[in-house]
Design a protein around this motif. Structure first.
Motif, short mmCIF file in Angstrom:
data_model
loop_
_atom_site.label_atom_id
_atom_site.label_comp_id
_atom_site.label_asym_id
_atom_site.label_seq_id
_atom_site.Cartn_x
_atom_site.Cartn_y
_atom_site.Cartn_z
N UNK A 153 0.74 -1.11 0.14
CA UNK A 153 -0.06 -0.16 0.13
C UNK A 153 0.88 1.25 0.03
N UNK A 154 0.58 2.16 -0.91
CA UNK A 154 1.41 3.24 -0.84
C UNK A 154 0.64 4.44 -1.28
N UNK A 155 0.95 5.61 -1.00
CA UNK A 155 0.27 6.85 -1.40
C UNK A 155 0.44 8.12 -0.62
N UNK A 201 0.95 11.00 8.48
CA UNK A 201 1.12 10.08 7.55
C UNK A 201 1.58 8.71 8.06
N UNK A 202 2.49 8.75 8.93
CA UNK A 202 3.04 7.30 9.29
C UNK A 202 1.80 6.58 10.13
N UNK A 203 1.08 7.58 11.06
CA UNK A 203 -0.01 7.07 11.79
C UNK A 203 -1.08 6.36 10.56
N UNK A 248 5.24 10.64 0.29
CA UNK A 248 4.47 9.14 0.17
C UNK A 248 4.81 8.24 1.27
N UNK A 249 3.69 7.84 1.53
CA UNK A 249 3.76 6.81 2.77
C UNK A 249 3.81 5.25 1.98
N UNK A 260 7.89 -3.92 5.64
CA UNK A 260 8.83 -2.59 5.27
C UNK A 260 8.03 -1.38 5.08
N UNK A 261 8.21 -0.36 5.93
CA UNK A 261 7.58 0.91 5.82
C UNK A 261 8.54 2.04 5.55
N UNK A 262 8.02 3.16 5.12
CA UNK A 262 8.71 4.11 4.74
C UNK A 262 8.07 5.75 4.54
#
Ligand code: NAP
Ligand code: HSE
Length: 328
Positions: A153-155, A201-203, A248-249, A260-262
């Motif tokens: 999931x990204x956006x 955005x992180x939350x 972008x998250x 893996x997240x960023x």
């Protein structure tokens, strides 16, 4: 059918949106569901402030007036921060109320426990408005899950950041002026550093992770960069090279099940699906095993989009088809 009694916690941008939409739609809701809606109470901190007139609805600063009222069926929560929101909603659930929240600070941390608590008490905890404002991403992923597996999931998950980056590019106004405008429009958090630092955005990314993957990565392992380091010169240089800054998250799961997240600003070209997503809009791209790739785009913040997401949750709870409210 009896009336459904509701309370709203918080009467800022979002609380007012819920109140306005419920009032604007009450005749339609009655026609579609048979239920009349009675907004019994609204909780604020400071009752001396000037609020929208609410005839027939009491504005109070005493949560116990609401939690001890056995007639209330549904509580909308649109206050700020982890506590006391989490404790209020737990108690409401224990008293048999359905709860609907927009509070991502609380839900990113306590969401899974709150949903379990609701299930244990035979009520619902819904949270569409916590993530991507009016974009129905929670309902969409929930609908996909029984038959498919989400891989990535990204956006763009913060409307304020996207609004600021767009204003800096299109109107060449400085960061601070663009942030001020986002605050005036009701897009920014009470503490806007949550927006521009990437925390908001992180939350939201963590809420999506819990829903799509059944868990979150260790929060410490996710790099979080905001747009606060992006300068107007940087935005203009990017534009000259036909590139756009987007915040972008991104979260994905690999073949070994590792998440893996960023979160951070990236420069993208015209061939990228997020290139044309401007202003307060959010966009979420969901990659799955069977469906392939799905992109949802729409308003990520503000009174009516957020209120609409919460009223949509409400209509699902009271057993009627989801309703997308388009107003204002
Ligand atoms: P806001 O405009 O600052 O309004 C917050 C409201 O909550 C105010 O009425 C405030 O009371 C009340 N409040 C705050 N803390 C309280 C407490 N401890 N006890 C009682 N009342 C309390 O905020 P907002 O923009 O509506 O956002 C509300 C929530 O929705 C936040 O969790 C936010 O992250 C989330 N959200 C916002 C948006 C958006 O577009 N704005 C979108 C999605 C989600 P007073 O009136 O007395 O100050
Ligand atoms: N401050 C948030 C944003 C509100 O700008 O995206 C919607 O969650």
């Amino acid at each position: 059918m009896p009336s459904i009694k509701v309370a709203i916690l918080g009467f800022g941008t979002v609380g007012e949106g819920i109140f306005r939409i419920l009032n604007e739609r009450k005749d339609d809701i009655k026609q579609e569901t048979g239920h009349t809606i009675d907004i019994v109470s609204i909780l604020v901190r400071d009752t001396a402030k000037e609020y929208l007139a609410t005839p027939g609805t009491k504005i109070t600063n005493d949560i116990q007036e609401i939690l001890s009222n056995p007639d209330i069926d549904v509580i909308f929560e649109a206050i700020v921060g982890e506590e006391p929101a989490y404790s209020y909603l737990r108690e409401a659930i224990e008293k048999g109320c359905h709860v609907i929240t927009a509070n991502k600070t609380m839900f990113a941390k306590h969401g899974p426990a709150l949903v379990k608590h609701a299930e244990a008490h035979g009520v619902q905890a819904r949270y569409e408005a916590t993530t991507a404002g009016g974009v129905p991403i929670i309902r969409t992923i929930t609908g996909l899950l029984p038959a498919d597996r989400v891989r990535r999931i990204r956006g763009i998950l913060n409307g304020t950041s996207n609004f600021i980056l767009t204003k800096m590019r299109e109107e060449e106004i400085p960061f601070k002026a663009a942030l001020h405008e986002a605050q005036q429009l009701g897009y920014a958090e009470a503490d806007p550093s949550d927006d521009v630092s990437g925390m908001d955005a992180f939350r939201k990314l963590m809420i999506l992770s819990a829903l799509a993957f059944g868990r979150q990565p260790d929060w410490q392992d996710v790099p979080i960069v905001g747009i606060d380091g992006v300068t107007i010169e940087g935005v203009q240089d990017a534009s000259k090279g036909r590139l756009h800054y987007r915040h972008v998250a991104d979260i994905s799961v690999d073949e070994d099940g590792v998440l893996r997240g960023s979160v951070g600003p990236v420069l993208i070209g015209a061939d990228h699906p997020l290139y044309g997503v401007d202003g307060v809009d959010n966009a979420v791209i969901v990659d799955t095993d069977h469906l392939g790739s799905l992109t949802l785009i729409g308003p990520g913040a503000g009174m009516y989009p957020t209120g609409s997401a919460m009223v949509g949750d409400f209509l699902q709870i009271i057993g009627k088809r989801e309703s997308i409210v388009v107003t204002g």
